[in-house]
Write a protein that holds these residues in place. Structure first.
Motif: not given
Length: 409
Positions: A287-291
């Motif tokens: 998953r992606e979180w803020s870069g």
């Protein structure tokens, strides 16, 4: 309510915006009815005291799997739900473990719950992010860190040594930083809560404006919904680039660390009374979180009997992904290594409603008191951890938070 611009020593006003994990259908129309606080050092069992408070306000916390409509027709029908914050220290107390260093924000309780109603139709929403004009006099001073890069690296090596002795398998170590501020923190906290990937993005604070918490947490500590208990541990971080994704998927070290915590969470749910078989629904999903890319798994158990809030909190707090394995031994290492307490970080923060519970892990979380802003970041340490790489990973995690605090949007 007066939204004053401040000077040094100004207490933060309660910032606008929906509380973390509040249902979207509420449309941020929250009105605080009653609250409960408990501080480390207070008497009584915090899990039972909290349960008594919430049950007394009509929430079905003695049987979280209840699916009938009795709640909606009782005398508490005007209640929307409750916000709940539980610190890592409170989680330790709940399982009879002595907490580590004292919190750097002692004005914030270790448990805080707010029972909400809705404002009247047509009134100005009490919590509405972005409804106030930009605060032009907000200014943040220099950050003071709880340890130097060398100190942090040395703590990582201490954990590796403990693993080599067989004391633990994995330990999460966390550093703290704080900075003085001038002015109204509302918009800065709102920017934190709106960071990309913030599944639990929101702000919580008391009506007197003495403190506030803003979170951009992407991680589910525990959710109870539709007859199941769910946790979504996150372990493994890389920059959100194509190369970073490949590195994370190929890293034996990150996968081993992740699977270890998944097993810990499986055990946490398995020992909870009133649950059926535990299953891993998804393993090492990216998953992606803020870069940043992060690896997440989904672990769940069916509810087969009565599950109370107190037992649930004792089972999952403090969260396995921010403690380590075995959990009790990891907590002892944490208490010995971390020079500053975890405060509002690495705890639980979210929502309890009539038909569900949804608590995020309070990572990527900021606290403000009357004079300073506080942040925390860390990571899980295994035998294969490289000390400086772990220091850099913690800096990467806290970077978006601190940039949001200093940016003007």
């Amino acid at each position: 309510m007066v939204h004053a611009q401040g000077s040094v020593g100004h207490s933060p006003v309660p910032p606008p915006g929906a509380p973390p994990a509040a249902p979207a259908a509420c449309n941020a129309r929250h009105h605080a009815l009653r609250s409960f606080s408990w501080h480390r050092g207070d008497s009584g069992d915090p899990a039972e005291l909290l349960t008594e408070f919430l049950a007394g306000n009509g929430l079905p916390v003695r049987n979280l799997g209840r699916s009938d409509d009795k709640y909606r027709t009782n005398s508490h029908s005007a209640i929307c739900g409750a916000s709940l914050y539980v610190s890592a220290d409170a989680g330790s107390v709940m399982i009879n473990v002595t907490p580590g260093s004292a919190s750097p924000v002692p004005s914030i309780p270790d448990i805080y719950a707010v029972v909400w109603g809705h404002t009247t139709c047509g009134s100005t929403p009490y919590w509405e992010l972005g409804s106030w004009p930009s605060t032009v006099d907000w200014e943040l001073g220099a950050w003071t860190e709880s340890w130097t890069r060398a100190d942090h690296a040395a703590a990582v090596q201490d954990v590796r040594d403990a693993i080599g002795r067989g004391d633990v398998y994995q330990v999460n170590v966390v550093g703290h930083g704080s900075a003085p501020y001038v002015g109204n923190p509302t918009n800065a906290l709102g920017r934190v809560a709106r960071l990309a990937g913030a599944r639990y993005g929101g702000i919580l604070g008391p009506a007197d404006g003495s403190w506030a918490i803003a979170t951009a947490s992407p991680e589910t500590l525990v959710e109870v919904r539709d007859g199941r208990i769910i946790t979504r541990p996150i372990k493994g971080t890389r920059p959100a680039t194509a190369e970073g994704r490949r590195e994370l998927l190929a890293s034996a070290k990150e996968r081993a660390e992740h699977v270890m915590i998944v097993d810990l969470e499986r055990n946490d749910l398995a020992r909870l009374p009133g649950t059926g078989p535990v299953r891993v629904e998804e393993l090492f999903a990216i998953r992606e979180w803020s870069g940043l890319w992060q690896a997440e798994s989904v672990v769940s158990a069916a509810i087969s009997g009565d599950v109370g809030l107190a037992d649930l909190l004792r089972a999952v707090c403090p969260g396995g992904s921010v403690t380590g394995a075995p959990k009790i031994a990891a907590l002892a290492e944490i208490a010995a290594l971390e020079p500053v307490g975890r405060g509002v970080s690495m705890g639980a923060l979210g929502w309890i409603g009539p038909d569900h519970l949804d608590l995020g892990l309070s990572i990527r979380t900021v606290a403000v008191d009357g004079t300073r802003v506080h942040t925390w970041a860390g990571g899980g340490i295994t035998a294969d951890s490289e000390p400086i790489a772990e220091v850099d990973e913690a800096a990467a995690k806290v970077g978006p938070i601190r940039r949001a605090l200093t940016a003007f949007a």
